[in-house]
Design a protein around this motif. Structure first.
Motif, short mmCIF file in Angstrom:
data_model
loop_
_atom_site.label_atom_id
_atom_site.label_comp_id
_atom_site.label_asym_id
_atom_site.label_seq_id
_atom_site.Cartn_x
_atom_site.Cartn_y
_atom_site.Cartn_z
N GLU A 174 0.87 -1.28 0.02
CA GLU A 174 -0.02 0.18 0.06
C GLU A 174 0.89 1.20 0.14
O GLU A 174 1.83 1.15 0.69
CB GLU A 174 -0.89 -0.07 1.33
N THR A 175 0.56 2.23 -0.89
CA THR A 175 1.32 3.46 -0.50
C THR A 175 0.90 4.39 0.80
O THR A 175 -0.32 4.09 1.15
CB THR A 175 0.95 4.59 -1.64
N ASP B 172 -0.05 7.53 1.05
CA ASP B 172 -1.24 8.25 0.73
C ASP B 172 -2.54 7.51 0.67
O ASP B 172 -3.48 7.92 1.64
CB ASP B 172 -1.18 8.59 -0.62
N ALA B 173 -2.42 6.06 0.27
CA ALA B 173 -3.60 5.28 0.35
C ALA B 173 -3.78 4.88 1.61
O ALA B 173 -5.13 4.67 1.99
CB ALA B 173 -3.28 4.11 -0.81
N VAL C 122 -5.79 7.66 3.67
CA VAL C 122 -7.14 7.81 3.14
C VAL C 122 -7.92 6.79 3.75
O VAL C 122 -8.96 7.08 4.26
CB VAL C 122 -7.14 8.01 1.74
N ARG C 123 -7.41 5.47 3.72
CA ARG C 123 -8.14 4.31 4.25
C ARG C 123 -8.37 4.58 5.83
O ARG C 123 -9.42 4.42 6.40
CB ARG C 123 -7.28 2.89 3.84
#
Ligand SMILES: Nc1nc2c([nH]c(=O)n2[C@H]2C[C@H](O)[C@@H](COP(=O)(O)OP(=O)(O)OP(=O)(O)O)O2)c(=O)[nH]1
Length: 135
Positions: free
Chosen positions: A43-44, A46-47, A50-51
């Motif tokens: 996973e990045t 950033d992602a 957000v998650r």
């Protein structure tokens, strides 16, 4: 030991930043932190941010700029922080998971809560981004 990244959000709105009071585990409960969590493999950051904001607070957020620095947590974790803002139409944050209270803090109020010790230096960097003219 390979470092593992914990992402934290300085969710900013109207010159205030959202602080979240941890409800677990026992050794962290009652102390305040930046909402976020561990980046999953593949996973990045950033992602992940957000998650985590969706899971923990029920919001739709957009990641902004990286707050310079990285802060050692309990090994092997290291805290990286980004500014973030709520997207138009997002729900207001609610303490759905991991937290039992949320507060929007202005620069003047920033030190009214007991931040986790390991977050203090990061919060000082966030402070630079608050105040008149910030998102
Ligand atoms: N989210 C967050 N975690 C922090 C901060 N400061 C700090 O020491 N931590 C610690 C607490 C946890 O041990 C770890 C983050 O784990 P977490 O429990 O929030 O992450 P997660 O949602 O991915 O949790 P899980 O998968 O282990 O259930 O980093 C901070 O400012 N924000």
């Amino acid at each position: 030991m390979t470092e593992r990244i914990v992402v934290g959000a300085a969710l900013i709105e109207g010159g205030r930043v959202l602080a979240a009071r941890r409800s677990a585990p026992a050794e962290l409960a009652g102390r305040w932190e930046l909402p976020g969590g561990k980046v999953e493999p593949g996973e990045t950051p950033d992602a992940a941010l957000v998650r985590e904001l969706r899971e923990e607070l029920g919001v739709d957020a957009e990641v902004g700029e990286r707050v310079p620095g990285q802060w050692a947590l309990r090994p092997p974790y290291v805290l990286w922080v980004w500014t973030a803002r709520l997207l138009p139409g997002s729900a207001e944050p609610k303490p759905l998971q991991d937290h039992d209270e949320l507060r929007w803090l202005s620069l003047r109020e920033l030190w009214d809560v007991r931040w986790l010790e390991q977050d203090v230096a990061a919060v000082r960097e966030v402070a630079v981004r608050l105040g008149p003219g910030s998102a």
